[in-house]
Design an enzyme around this catalytic site. Structure first.
Site, short mmCIF file in Angstrom:
data_model
loop_
_atom_site.label_atom_id
_atom_site.label_comp_id
_atom_site.label_asym_id
_atom_site.label_seq_id
_atom_site.Cartn_x
_atom_site.Cartn_y
_atom_site.Cartn_z
N ASP A 12 34.83 42.85 42.62
CA ASP A 12 35.17 41.84 41.62
C ASP A 12 35.40 40.49 42.29
OD1 ASP A 12 35.54 41.05 39.08
OD2 ASP A 12 37.42 42.15 38.74
N SER A 57 27.77 47.13 35.66
CA SER A 57 28.22 48.04 34.60
C SER A 57 27.29 47.92 33.40
CB SER A 57 29.64 47.71 34.18
OG SER A 57 29.64 46.55 33.39
N GLU A 59 28.21 47.10 30.68
CA GLU A 59 28.64 45.90 29.94
C GLU A 59 28.06 44.62 30.55
OE1 GLU A 59 30.73 48.30 30.99
OE2 GLU A 59 31.20 49.21 29.05
N ASN A 60 27.67 44.68 31.81
CA ASN A 60 27.17 43.47 32.49
C ASN A 60 25.86 42.96 31.89
OD1 ASN A 60 28.36 44.47 35.78
ND2 ASN A 60 29.34 43.23 34.19
N ARG A 177 40.05 47.51 44.18
CA ARG A 177 39.50 46.50 43.26
C ARG A 177 39.93 45.14 43.77
NH1 ARG A 177 38.14 46.46 37.02
NH2 ARG A 177 37.35 44.34 36.97
#
Lengths: 241, 477
Positions: A12, A57, A59-60, A177
């Site tokens: 991230d 992902s 969602e990306n 993360r």
């Protein structure tokens, strides 16, 4: 000294890294490549045998088309550039997800080639979650379970897990993360059930081997109890599998 | 010379037959390759090969069929043997005509058939000689008798092959000196077959790997074959004699002999190499390791070559290319660039061989193909030269009535449906395609109805629909 068997990284902070430097977001993705290679090498040399990276992902896909397009090109370039090195170092590469038809055909072919090339390596298994969604994997496993017509009372956690993609993957012991965000973001939901999480503040493009070792250190200092009350000494969680 | 037709129940080759042992050894391939070249130089055989044979475009299929055929003829069971002999004779009876120079040829010609057996005998003897384990006089005489028995089986008699060995050698030298010629077939085998041999099924998925290996292996195979030929023959044909090629040839034969002697027997048997020709690759075979290795080499090669971004640019060219490919892969069986009767006959022959058809069914299949050929000629052969060119086919294929094809599909269904229950079950399907059913083709009960079968065949043969099952039957190898 307990080394986690399976480490996963949610990479991230690429966008923020670029914005801080007044660069286009894609520059952040470009800079991420060095961090990825550094972490793979650090993990391998510290004895981690399973490494998973959350690259893209489901969602990306909602990001701007131009950014997605450039991201795909970057991934392809990185695969072609590093394939021989990964193979030479005994890394087995696999890609988790990869179902969307929007993934460009040349990239799919390169990914397939990399998977084939490294399929017999055993030093470390690198799973790249690409076009991945943790819930989707669980739904797929449920579908596959129903198709196999297993009687409901025979369904156990272990038998269910057999239907997940790459069912030989052990549970994740440690998730890193970066960039200080503290969310799961639909990442390997089944496998992270008992994972320890660390949230270093550093953005992914700046993440290096030294940061990785710090995270391993933090993991070692924690006591993993897997829900029990009395103190447990195991640090790898292997007893659970 | 008396007729030596054997009695029905007698195993003519005997339990300790040299020939039967040799055909099961992989190194016999060296002898067969050499013999094929000497056969091709015979005017009759060379013409028949060039006009009818698919060995140039589908060498692996041909190799597989030849191996299976010789094993059946050597089978101790006389029924298997006689059935195969009858099939071979029917197959060859369909091959006759005139060659490019207008000379007639006929695949049933007695003299030519005797020459085929003679070259096989002499090549076997040579193979043993070059391997450093020469046959003694007794073994050679026995081997010669076995070959004569072989000829008697397929020809009814063996009058064209001399009775004794000394007579044989003078016959052999005479043919080499006076009868053989430098024809097209010889050139094709030496300089095109080895250099262009398509990948065997086990490596079909990796053309790059195959091409790399072939670039090295083809010149070696040519050099080895040439240096093993009789000197007078090489002299007459002015074949190149390169430095080192004789050493190379000796090493090849010696290696094959040593491998046969010292490696585990299962590795040097023909079956081991037949695994290469099995496109299904379903069961675990030693070739799985080869397949996997080749897959990895190909993957690495692709990853290392510079990336090209020519992806969606030529979507429109795809359709034209697929029609062209269908013509080359499926229709043009002999690989001469146009469609003629021998191309269609080769398809019928392959199906008949796969299903091991009896005379009546085989005749029906050939008749159906002949009807389709007449239909094609009437509709497509605009200049009436007995051949349909790629362009003629492309221009009008879509407008064909298709009744000829439906008739073929009908016959094909009948002959595949061995138990006449009007359904193709899994085993019958496997006999035809050597691969398992594809789920989406079958009805609910795991079988294949006549209408579905006909529909699939017609859409494949008109190039409208791809089918990997038909591809493996008609286009590969």
């Amino acid at each position: 000294m307990a080394v986690p068997r399976h480490v996963a990284c949610v990479m991230d902070g690429n966008g923020r890294w670029a914005t801080q430097r007044s660069l286009p977001r894609t520059a952040g993705h470009e800079a991420a490549e060095a961090a990825v290679m550094d972490v793979i090498e650090a993990a391998r040399s510290s004895g981690v045998t399973w490494l998973s990276l959350y690259a893209f992902s489901t969602e990306n896909w909602r990001r701007p088309a131009a950014e997605v397009d450039i991201l795909m090109r970057l991934v392809r370039r990185a695969i072609r550039k590093h394939a021989p090195v990964l193979h030479a170092r005994g890394v087995r590469c696999r890609f988790l997800g990869m179902t969307d038809p929007r993934i460009p055909a040349p990239l799919v072919r390169d990914i397939t080639d990399l998977t084939t090339l490294t399929s017999d390596n055993r030093r470390m298994t690198l799973t790249v979650a690409f076009d991945h969604g943790g819930r989707r994997d669980i739904v797929e496993a449920a579908r596959s379970l129903i198709r196999s017509a297993m009687p409901p009372d025979q369904v156990t956690e272990a038998s269910f897990a057999q239907h997940l993609p790459y069912s030989d993957t052990p549970d994740v012991d440690l998730v890193i993360r970066t960039s200080g965000e503290q969310r799961i973001s639909n990442f390997m939901l089944w496998q992270v059930a008992y994972a320890e999480w660390v949230f270093p503040q550093v953005l992914w493009p700046d993440f290096r081997a030294a940061h990785f070792w710090e995270c391993l250190d933090a993991y070692r200092r924690r006591q993993r109890r897997f829900g029990e009350v009395r103190q447990s000494t195991t640090m790898t969680g292997e007893g659970l599998r | 010379m008396s007729h030596t037709v054997p009695e029905e129940s007698v195993d003519v080759f005997g339990p300790d037959s040299i020939l039967r042992r040799l055909v099961n050894e992989a190194r016999w391939g060296l002898a067969v390759t050499r013999a094929t070249l000497l056969e091709a130089a015979h005017p009759q055989i060379g013409a028949a090969l060039m006009e009818n044979s698919t060995f140039l475009t589908r060498p692996w299929r041909r190799l597989r069929n030849t191996t299976m055929s010789s094993r059946r003829i050597l089978d101790p069971d006389p029924r298997v043997r006689d059935r195969e002999v009858a099939r071979l004779n029917r197959l060859h009876a369909r091959m006759s005509g005139t060659d490019a120079q207008g000379r007639p040829y006929d695949a049933t010609d007695r003299e030519a058939r005797a020459w085929v057996v003679a070259t096989l005998f002499e090549s076997t003897v040579t193979m043993c000689r070059l391997s450093g384990e020469s046959l003694d006089a007794e073994a050679m005489r026995r081997l010669y008798d076995e070959y004569r028995a072989f000829l008697a089986l397929i020809d009814g008699d063996n009058d064209h092959l001399p009775a004794t060995l000394p007579q044989f050698w003078s016959y052999y030298d005479d043919v080499i000196e006076h009868r053989l010629e430098n024809n097209e077939a010889v050139g094709v085998i030496l300089y095109r077959l080895f250099a262009n041999v398509p990948a065997p099924p086990v490596l079909r998925g990796h053309p790059a790997v195959w091409a790399m290996g072939r670039a090295v292996a083809a010149p070696v195979a040519t050099a080895v074959t040439i240096s093993s030929l009789p000197e007078p023959f090489s002299r007459r044909l002015a074949l190149p004699d390169l430095p080192g090629s004789r050493t190379l040839m000796h090493s090849a034969y010696l290696t094959a002999a040593l491998a046969t002697r010292y490696l585990p027997e299962s590795w040097t048997r023909v079956e081991f190499f037949m695994g290469l020709l099995d496109p299904s690759g379903a069961e675990a075979s030693p070739w799985d390791a080869v397949r996997r290795k080749a897959g990895k080499v190909a993957a690495l090669a692709r990853l290392l070559t510079p990336a090209s971004d020519a992806s969606a640019a030529d979507e429109s060219g795809q359709v034209i290319r697929s029609a062209e490919r269908f013509f080359t892969d499926v229709l043009d069986q002999t690989g001469d660039g146009c469609l003629r009767w021998p191309d269609l006959a080769a398809m019928a022959r392959e199906i008949a061989t796969r299903l091991d058809l009896g005379e009546r069914d085989e005749e029906r299949l050939f008749q159906a193909y002949a009807a389709w050929w007449r239909e094609l000629q009437a509709a497509l052969d605009s200049d009436g030269d007995g051949r349909v060119t790629r362009q003629e086919y492309a221009a009008a294929a879509a407008l064909l009535p298709g009744s000829g094809l439906i008739k073929i599909a009908d016959v094909l269904f009948d002959v595949t449906d061995a138990d006449d229950d009007q359904k193709i079950d899994a085993q019958e399907y496997r006999n035809l395609f050597r691969t398992a059913f594809h789920r989406d083709l079958t009805g609910g009960d795991g079988s294949y109805s006549r209408s579905a079968f006909v529909r699939q065949f017609v859409s494949f043969m008109t190039g409208r629909q791809h089918s990997s099952a038909y591809n493996s039957l008609l286009s590969q190898e």
